[in-house]
Enzyme design. Structure first.
Site, PDB file in Angstrom:
ATOM      1  N   SER A 151       0.825  -1.201   0.000  1.00  0.00           N
ATOM      2  CA  SER A 151       0.000   0.000   0.000  1.00  0.00           C
ATOM      3  C   SER A 151       0.871   1.267   0.000  1.00  0.00           C
ATOM      4  O   SER A 151       1.722   1.419  -0.864  1.00  0.00           O
ATOM      5  CB  SER A 151      -0.951  -0.054   1.204  1.00  0.00           C
ATOM      6  OG  SER A 151      -1.999   0.864   1.050  1.00  0.00           O
ATOM      7  N   ASP A 200      -8.573  -3.622  -7.099  1.00  0.00           N
ATOM      8  CA  ASP A 200      -8.199  -3.079  -5.791  1.00  0.00           C
ATOM      9  C   ASP A 200      -8.878  -1.724  -5.617  1.00  0.00           C
ATOM     10  O   ASP A 200      -8.699  -0.827  -6.439  1.00  0.00           O
ATOM     11  CB  ASP A 200      -6.683  -2.924  -5.728  1.00  0.00           C
ATOM     12  CG  ASP A 200      -6.170  -2.534  -4.344  1.00  0.00           C
ATOM     13  OD1 ASP A 200      -6.852  -1.787  -3.640  1.00  0.00           O
ATOM     14  OD2 ASP A 200      -5.074  -2.996  -3.992  1.00  0.00           O
ATOM     15  N   HIS A 227      -6.900  -6.022  -1.631  1.00  0.00           N
ATOM     16  CA  HIS A 227      -5.816  -5.085  -1.380  1.00  0.00           C
ATOM     17  C   HIS A 227      -4.747  -5.812  -0.570  1.00  0.00           C
ATOM     18  O   HIS A 227      -4.996  -6.267   0.529  1.00  0.00           O
ATOM     19  CB  HIS A 227      -6.350  -3.879  -0.602  1.00  0.00           C
ATOM     20  CG  HIS A 227      -5.317  -2.836  -0.312  1.00  0.00           C
ATOM     21  ND1 HIS A 227      -4.751  -2.053  -1.284  1.00  0.00           N
ATOM     22  CD2 HIS A 227      -4.745  -2.434   0.857  1.00  0.00           C
ATOM     23  CE1 HIS A 227      -3.892  -1.207  -0.741  1.00  0.00           C
ATOM     24  NE2 HIS A 227      -3.865  -1.426   0.556  1.00  0.00           N
TER      25      HIS A 227
END
Length: 519
Positions: A222, A447, A476
């Site tokens: 991320s 995502d 994710h």
């Protein structure tokens, strides 16, 4: 039982590499000399400190220490020092140890300190070969923290209905965003301008040098992909291998990236979750078609707008319904059944079981925190330029509220915090990948948080990278997410250096089958 996975704890919302100049006391003389020509030497008071390793917590396999860093790496003698909490898990097989694997946490705003422990359990072979290390980024957790609001004060920021476009409602949103930004500035003691990705990667490189290694390997999910990309750009000679999982579009600005998130969250919600919920109408009784499910969602949302539901200290209104969906669609296996069950419980609240009510309280009542957002806004508002014209954000959010309401409705609230944020001296960093070894990038096509289109742009910017696309899914965080194809590619790369010759794909896992569904 719904339980937040690693990517959801980071983002729910859900990467990095290392940086700073090298100390002659730590590196061989030839290396130190080469580095001193490229960058200023790290002052001895930082470069020569000793990490006093102690057990992190009772029963933990991790060791923790604290290192001191300048508040501003570009002017280390200006302002007070700050502390960075660091952790490590020693290689399980010292005879086969091949180096250091550094991790960073996503968010921005998540803690990385405890992550090596879970990582080595999920990948014992990698844990045997590497010292797996991590840290709490500046502003977070056990490091010197930013302070914005109390939990009670923060509830005001999330109140009301972000879809309400009346003048009074818009004024209220802007007033609360301004108050949050002002509180952060007043209560963080001058720290805010120095909570940015450039400063973080310099902290990381000091950590690398204190570990006594010339190069590191890296894994980051991320936001930590942006940390990794920045580190790799500023210190490419320090990178041996790097895995960037679920990628921020780090080739551009935060504003550009976040303006497209309403699209990706709406896509995940409407193309993945709603059809799944309709498919299992026999379990959740929420509608047999996508149109029926969406209509029921809107009806339920309007009911909560008119009369919020109070569960103890938790109030579930229209915004909280949106927040519950936003946070759970990060991960289908855990999140879809939790969200569906909670929506069904709201539909028959008077007869819902204590377990159903407890789940709904978690799904709709636990979202972000003022501590998380202190770092989140610091990084996103500081790193790259931001439009500070609130009229612009009123117009932009009006369009997104109409077309992409799940995340688009809150756009004004979040964007205007950055509009009111104090200016930052963060330097511009252009990611190129120049001088890097082959880097592995991972992303799923749906995502919601780190959308695929942005990952493709980042991949093109990071030369010599290989993109592993997880097709047919939208989770994710791809590594350690029960995808054997992804896990094998990453493990092979970290253990042997073998990377795909070209971009490649892995199939996503099937969506979950809820308990009670017809076989």
């Amino acid at each position: 039982m719904f339980k937040l996975g690693k990517s959801q704890r980071s983002a729910a919302a859900l990467s990095g590499v290392v940086t700073a100049a090298i100390a002659a006391a730590v590196l061989p003389a030839s290396v130190a000399q080469a580095q001193s020509q490229a960058r200023p030497t790290v002052p001895a008071r930082y470069a020569q400190q000793h990490l006093d390793w102690q057990p992190c917590d009772k029963g933990s396999s991790l060791e923790c220490a604290t290192m001191t860093v300048p508040r501003d790496w570009h002017h280390p003698d200006a302002g007070p020092d700050i502390s960075i909490a660091v952790s490590r898990h020693r290689a399980g097989d010292p005879a086969k140890r091949r180096g250091v694997l550094m991790m960073a946490a996503g968010g921005p705003g998540a803690s990385g300190l405890g992550r090596p422990e879970g990582f080595v359990k999920d990948s014992p072979a990698v844990g045997a070969a590497y010292d797996v290390v991590s840290f709490d980024q500046r502003g977070v957790g056990r490091s010197t923290r930013a302070v914005c609001q109390t939990d009670q004060e923060f509830q005001d920021f999330l109140q009301g209905d972000y879809r309400d476009r009346s003048p009074a409602a818009l004024k209220g949103v802007l007033d609360r965003s301004r108050k949050l930004a002002e509180n952060c500035k007043e209560r963080s003691g001058g720290l805010l301008p120095y909570l940015n990705t450039d400063q973080t990667v310099r902290d990381m490189d000091l950590y690398r040098s204190l570990l006594g290694v010339e190069k590191i390997s890296y894994y980051g999910p991320s936001y930590a992909t942006m940390i990794g990309a920045y580190y790799a750009t500023e210190f490419p000679q320090r990178v041996e291998r790097a895995v960037l999982d679920s990628n921020i579009a780090f080739n551009g600005t935060w504003e550009e990236f976040m303006k497209a998130q309403p699209m990706s969250f709406q896509r995940r919600f409407e193309q993945d979750f709603l059809p799944w919920l309709a498919k299992y109408d026999s379990v959740y009784h929420y509608g047999r078609t996508v149109a029926e499910v969406k209509a029921k969602w809107e009806k339920q949302r309007q009911a909560l707008h008119d009369k919020p539901l109070v569960i103890g200290s938790v109030t579930i209104g229209a915004n909280q319904l949106d927040n519950g969906a936003i946070r759970t669609i990060y991960n289908a296996e855990q999140g879809f059944p939790a969200l569906a069950g909670s929506l069904a419980a709201l539909d028959h609240w008077e007869t819902a079981t204590p377990q159903e009510k407890g789940m709904a309280g978690k799904v709709f009542g636990e979202y972000l925190s003022p501590d998380f957002l202190a770092e989140y806004f610091s990084v996103t508002c500081n790193d790259t330029p931001w439009t500070r014209d609130t009229d612009y954000w009123k117009a932009q959010s009006a369009k997104d509220t109409r077309a992409l309401p799940l995340l688009g409705a809150r756009e004004l609230a979040f964007a205007s915090v950055c509009a009111y944020w104090p200016t930052s001296p963060a330097p511009k960093v252009k990611v190129t990948g120049k001088g890097l070894p082959t880097t592995l990038m991972l992303n799923s096509v749906h995502d919601p948080a780190t959308y695929y289109e942005g990952a493709v742009r980042a991949h093109k910017a990071l030369r010599n990278s290989r993109l592993v696309t997880v097709v047919g899914g939208g989770n994710h965080g791809q590594y350690h997410n029960n995808n054997a194809c992804v896990d094998k590619l990453v493990d092979d790369y970290l253990l042997t250096g073998a990377a795909p010759a070209h971009d490649t794909t892995c199939a996503a896992n099937p969506l979950p089958v809820p308990a009670g569904a017809a076989k």
